[in-house]
Scaffold this active site. Structure first.
Site, PDB file in Angstrom:
ATOM      1  N   SER A  43     -49.806 -28.100  35.525  1.00 33.68           N
ATOM      2  CA  SER A  43     -50.040 -29.562  35.147  1.00 33.68           C
ATOM      3  C   SER A  43     -51.136 -30.511  36.236  1.00 33.68           C
ATOM      4  CB  SER A  43     -48.072 -30.124  35.863  1.00 33.68           C
ATOM      5  OG  SER A  43     -47.755 -29.689  34.793  1.00 33.68           O
ATOM      6  N   ALA A  44     -50.913 -30.301  36.876  1.00 35.08           N
ATOM      7  CA  ALA A  44     -51.816 -30.938  38.533  1.00 35.08           C
ATOM      8  C   ALA A  44     -53.253 -29.993  37.428  1.00 35.08           C
ATOM      9  CB  ALA A  44     -51.927 -30.576  39.419  1.00 35.08           C
ATOM     10  N   GLU A 104     -56.967 -19.265  35.836  1.00 38.58           N
ATOM     11  CA  GLU A 104     -55.672 -19.039  35.342  1.00 38.58           C
ATOM     12  C   GLU A 104     -55.481 -17.728  35.423  1.00 38.58           C
ATOM     13  OE1 GLU A 104     -52.988 -20.910  35.279  1.00 38.58           O
ATOM     14  OE2 GLU A 104     -52.395 -19.309  34.667  1.00 38.58           O
ATOM     15  N   ALA A 105     -54.483 -17.485  36.157  1.00 40.28           N
ATOM     16  CA  ALA A 105     -53.586 -16.228  36.646  1.00 40.28           C
ATOM     17  C   ALA A 105     -53.367 -16.033  34.793  1.00 40.28           C
ATOM     18  CB  ALA A 105     -53.145 -16.093  37.399  1.00 40.28           C
ATOM     19  N   HIS A 144     -37.769 -27.677  40.615  1.00 46.56           N
ATOM     20  CA  HIS A 144     -39.001 -28.132  41.519  1.00 46.56           C
ATOM     21  C   HIS A 144     -39.723 -28.486  42.390  1.00 46.56           C
ATOM     22  CE1 HIS A 144     -36.854 -31.769  38.854  1.00 46.56           C
ATOM     23  NE2 HIS A 144     -37.376 -30.837  37.552  1.00 46.56           N
TER      24      HIS A 144
HETATM   25  C1  LIG Z   1     -38.271 -24.189  33.579  1.00 47.99           C
HETATM   26  C2  LIG Z   1     -38.931 -25.184  34.440  1.00 47.99           C
HETATM   27  C3  LIG Z   1     -38.424 -26.222  33.658  1.00 47.99           C
HETATM   28  C4  LIG Z   1     -38.613 -27.588  34.172  1.00 47.99           C
HETATM   29  N1  LIG Z   1     -38.770 -28.645  33.589  1.00 47.99           N
HETATM   30  C5  LIG Z   1     -38.627 -30.060  34.100  1.00 47.99           C
HETATM   31  C6  LIG Z   1     -38.918 -30.995  33.667  1.00 47.99           C
HETATM   32  O1  LIG Z   1     -37.873 -31.464  31.973  1.00 47.99           O
HETATM   33  N2  LIG Z   1     -39.805 -32.008  33.501  1.00 47.99           N
HETATM   34  C7  LIG Z   1     -40.193 -32.380  34.613  1.00 47.99           C
HETATM   35  O2  LIG Z   1     -40.997 -32.963  35.032  1.00 47.99           O
HETATM   36  N3  LIG Z   1     -40.281 -30.807  35.894  1.00 47.99           N
HETATM   37  C8  LIG Z   1     -40.171 -30.295  34.821  1.00 47.99           C
HETATM   38  N4  LIG Z   1     -40.286 -29.371  35.594  1.00 47.99           N
HETATM   39  C9  LIG Z   1     -40.806 -29.401  37.028  1.00 47.99           C
HETATM   40  C10 LIG Z   1     -42.601 -29.709  36.948  1.00 47.99           C
HETATM   41  O3  LIG Z   1     -42.505 -28.637  35.358  1.00 47.99           O
HETATM   42  C11 LIG Z   1     -43.496 -28.572  37.392  1.00 47.99           C
HETATM   43  O4  LIG Z   1     -43.352 -29.343  38.466  1.00 47.99           O
HETATM   44  C12 LIG Z   1     -45.217 -28.841  37.672  1.00 47.99           C
HETATM   45  O5  LIG Z   1     -45.470 -28.351  36.533  1.00 47.99           O
HETATM   46  C13 LIG Z   1     -45.983 -28.423  38.575  1.00 47.99           C
HETATM   47  O6  LIG Z   1     -47.173 -28.928  38.423  1.00 47.99           O
HETATM   48  P1  LIG Z   1     -48.174 -27.747  39.402  1.00 47.99           P
HETATM   49  O7  LIG Z   1     -49.552 -28.067  38.762  1.00 47.99           O
HETATM   50  O8  LIG Z   1     -47.853 -27.972  40.803  1.00 47.99           O
HETATM   51  O9  LIG Z   1     -47.774 -26.002  39.039  1.00 47.99           O
HETATM   52  P2  LIG Z   1     -47.803 -24.951  38.121  1.00 47.99           P
HETATM   53  O10 LIG Z   1     -47.839 -26.092  36.988  1.00 47.99           O
HETATM   54  O11 LIG Z   1     -47.063 -24.554  38.302  1.00 47.99           O
HETATM   55  O12 LIG Z   1     -49.177 -24.831  37.687  1.00 47.99           O
HETATM   56  C14 LIG Z   1     -49.459 -23.735  38.418  1.00 47.99           C
HETATM   57  C15 LIG Z   1     -50.926 -23.456  37.895  1.00 47.99           C
HETATM   58  O13 LIG Z   1     -51.166 -21.955  38.823  1.00 47.99           O
HETATM   59  C16 LIG Z   1     -51.387 -20.935  37.713  1.00 47.99           C
HETATM   60  N5  LIG Z   1     -52.238 -19.359  39.454  1.00 47.99           N
HETATM   61  C17 LIG Z   1     -50.962 -19.826  39.569  1.00 47.99           C
HETATM   62  N6  LIG Z   1     -51.419 -18.425  41.056  1.00 47.99           N
HETATM   63  C18 LIG Z   1     -52.914 -18.827  40.837  1.00 47.99           C
HETATM   64  C19 LIG Z   1     -53.564 -17.836  40.842  1.00 47.99           C
HETATM   65  N7  LIG Z   1     -53.413 -17.008  42.561  1.00 47.99           N
HETATM   66  N8  LIG Z   1     -54.703 -17.536  40.347  1.00 47.99           N
HETATM   67  C20 LIG Z   1     -54.749 -18.135  39.105  1.00 47.99           C
HETATM   68  N9  LIG Z   1     -54.069 -19.184  38.243  1.00 47.99           N
HETATM   69  C21 LIG Z   1     -52.928 -19.391  39.079  1.00 47.99           C
HETATM   70  C22 LIG Z   1     -50.121 -20.306  37.734  1.00 47.99           C
HETATM   71  O14 LIG Z   1     -50.436 -19.177  36.277  1.00 47.99           O
HETATM   72  C23 LIG Z   1     -49.994 -21.925  36.800  1.00 47.99           C
HETATM   73  O15 LIG Z   1     -50.307 -22.149  35.427  1.00 47.99           O
HETATM   74  C24 LIG Z   1     -40.035 -27.622  35.078  1.00 47.99           C
HETATM   75  C25 LIG Z   1     -40.475 -26.619  35.411  1.00 47.99           C
HETATM   76  C26 LIG Z   1     -39.807 -25.179  34.953  1.00 47.99           C
HETATM   77  C27 LIG Z   1     -40.167 -23.726  35.543  1.00 47.99           C
END
Ligand SMILES: Cc1cc2nc3c(=O)[nH]c(=O)nc-3n(C[C@H](O)[C@H](O)[C@H](O)COP(=O)(O)OP(=O)(O)OC[C@H]3O[C@@H](n4cnc5c(N)ncnc54)[C@H](O)[C@@H]3O)c2cc1C
Length: 533
Positions: A13-14, A34-35, A470
């Site tokens: 997401s971020a 991306e892993a 979350h």
């Molecule tokens: C099943 C589920 C349902 C949800 N439902 C909702 C909803 O309806 N509404 C809502 O607002 N939120 C929802 N959420 C929560 C929301 O999607 C997350 O809080 C948000 O996407 C987090 O964003 P992020 O950027 O922190 O991490 P993520 O979006 O998880 O991204 C992290 C990325 O980094 C990659 N990565 C990690 N480690 C490494 C590495 N060492 N090397 C390379 N790549 C790596 C991962 O593969 C992933 O693609 C849900 C989450 C899940 C799992």
């Protein structure tokens, strides 16, 4: 070794938003690692997320440690592992949280994070054309936000029932006020999931200054003294390195970002030494301050036929739904996972609601392979406090980047969380037993009429609740000794390194975490560009 201006680890997401904005200037050479995979065929279908919940092709499939608050159970910790990250597998609800959440972050000393500061970022990132007030809503951003299909009478009935117990109808909980019951706004447009892969990366695939590498696992950061100068990563087992002339941005999410810092020698010295990891920089907050929504699912039998998706989306019903989706992009498969939600007050006198209820118009059975639609007709309503005070932690258990970290939630350790969870369950019960629900012939399955006292309800919560996926907070933003990043998301004590994802949230905000995570990505990119100017 290839060298870039910026390397982003994690395209979720971020991270996808960071990559989009940093590469807008063709002078910036950007690498996005991306892993996971580039895509998955279930991801664009909104309800296809259910097929990815337990699917290793798109999910890290973490498990929490057994603990007393989960009656010794290990909870499933789903995290997206593909371009778009968790936005590519989530439930599609679009919730920003409350103005007070961000004002609180600012009050903690994080200059630039008040609601007045982040509102323009929320507006910039979205395109919401289903109503709302221009003061609060954006119309031209990359993320398409819509109101899902309102036509199903089941939702109007629950809204009426909520009205009978004092919960007002509020069509735009992302507007001036959050409180009330409303149809979930969704990251769904024309029946298709609006992941950050779709909205932020697909349109810029041809930028020659952006390289996106998938199946690329960031294994450790390359540090020279107190400066981060690159990333070691592996692609299908082949070891590689890339240099970062300006900055590395860690966007691996709340589980993986602290893991990567610890694998790189940034974290609690004793813990790292014990695992044979050379300590490069002692930073005690890494992996601490883990927060999540611990949400019991109240379960309800519906005696009237044809009301729920248990009647309409099983067997031949599902075949019809699949055909309907294929032809029109409408129906069950185009739904947000929890189409109706209520932000409610636990007691009078609060400035803003503190509890969340979310309705799913069907009963699901959780199997080891994922949720399946139950034969019994019914509904589920999850109910939980929005700003839990219990804190857990995440830490590596090995120097091997392929080994999952240990996740301890420590749910209900703050007494207020247990108290508010019981209150949330009782409000869900009052809505489902309200007179407007009578035509549905509702029976209470869980917690059930035999669990009446607070202690009985909490025992049931411990035995049955799951998270709502979350997790936040493990690379907390702040200036206190347990903070990992400062208000500009720079890792304390290390130059050239930021964290930008849900892990930087100092507290869990009031609602779901996808929209705030995208906002964090957008804001991080803006600060990085500002600091480079
Ligand atoms: C099943 C589920 C349902 C949800 N439902 C909702 C909803 O309806 N509404 C809502 O607002 N939120 C929802 N959420 C929560 C929301 O999607 C997350 O809080 C948000 O996407 C987090 O964003 P992020 O950027 O922190 O991490 P993520 O979006 O998880 O991204 C992290 C990325 O980094 C990659 N990565 C990690 N480690 C490494 C590495 N060492 N090397 C390379 N790549 C790596 C991962 O593969 C992933 O693609 C849900 C989450 C899940 C799992």
């Amino acid at each position: 070794m290839d060298t870039y201006d910026y390397i982003i680890v994690g395209a979720g997401s971020a991270g996808a938003a960071v990559a989009h904005r940093l590469s807008e200037n063709p002078a910036n050479k950007v690498l996005l690692l991306e892993a996971g995979a580039p895509s998955n065929p279930w991801s664009p279908i909104p309800m296809g997320g259910g097929k990815l919940l337990y699917n290793p092709a798109a999910n890290w499939l973490y498990k929490s440690e057994p603990e007393a608050s989960t009656a010794g159970r290990q909870l499933h910790v789903a995290r997206g592992k593909l371009l778009g990250g968790s936005s590519a597998i989530n439930g599609n609800a679009f919730v920003r949280g409350q103005a007070q959440d961000y004002d609180h972050w600012a009050q903690l000393g994080n200059r630039g994070w008040s609601y007045a500061d982040v509102l323009p970022v929320f507006k910039k990132m979205e395109s919401y054309e289903s109503g709302g007030d221009d003061t609060y809503r954006g119309r031209g951003g990359p993320i398409r936000v819509t109101n899902p299909d309102h036509s199903d009478p089941v939702f109007a009935t629950i809204i009426a029932a909520a009205g009978q117990v004092g919960i007002r109808h509020n069509p735009d909980y992302n507007g001036a006020k959050q409180d009330g019951i409303a149809m979930s706004q969704a990251t769904i447009f024309k029946g298709k999931r609006q992941s950050t892969a779709h909205c932020y990366l697909d349109p810029i695939r041809n930028r020659s200054n952006l390289r996106i590498e998938t199946f690329a696992l960031g294994e450790s950061l390359i540090l020279e003294g107190s400066r981060c100068v690159g990333v070691r990563y592996s692609v299908r087992g082949e070891k590689r390195e890339a240099g970062a002339g300006r900055e590395v941005i860690v966007s691996g999410g709340t589980i993986n970002s602290p893991q990567l810092l610890e694998l790189s020698g940034i974290g609690q010295a004793e813990r790292l030494r014990a695992l044979g990891i050379e300590v490069k920089h002692e930073l005690n907050g890494v992996g601490e301050n883990l927060r999540d929504h611990f949400a019991p699912r109240t379960r309800w039998g519906i005696g009237t036929k044809g009301i729920t998706y248990n009647d309409r989306a099983r067997g031949l019903g599902m075949a019809w739904q699949a055909l309907r989706y294929g032809l029109t992009r409408k129906g069950f498969l185009s739904n947000v996972a929890a189409p109706l939600r209520a932000f409610v007050f636990s007691r009078e006198g609060l400035e803003a609601p503190d509890l969340l209820l979310g309705w799913v118009p069907m009963l699901l059975e959780l199997t080891p392979k994922g949720p399946i639609i139950s034969k019994q007709s019914g509904m589920t309503c999850y109910a939980h406090p929005m700003r839990p005070e219990s804190k857990g932690h995440i830490h590596v258990t090995s120097a091997d980047p392929g080994r999952p970290p240990a996740i301890s939630f420590n749910f209900l350790s703050a007494p207020i969380d247990a108290e508010l969870t019981v209150r949330a369950v009782r409000i869900a019960q009052s809505v489902m037993h309200a007179p407007a629900m009578k035509p549905f012939n509702v029976t209470e399955i869980a917690p059930g009429q035999d669990r009446r006292t607070d202690a009985e309800i909490i025992d049931w919560v411990k035995a049955a609740a799951e998270t709502t996926y979350h997790p936040v907070g493990t690379c907390k933003m702040g200036s206190d000794p347990m903070a990992v990043v400062d208000a500009r998301l720079r890792v304390h004590g290390i130059a050239g390194l930021r964290v930008a994802d849900a892990s930087i949230m100092p507290t869990l905000m009031s609602g779901n975490t996808n929209a705030p995570s995208i906002m964090i990505g957008e804001k991080a990119a803006a600060m990085i560009l500002e600091d480079a100017a």
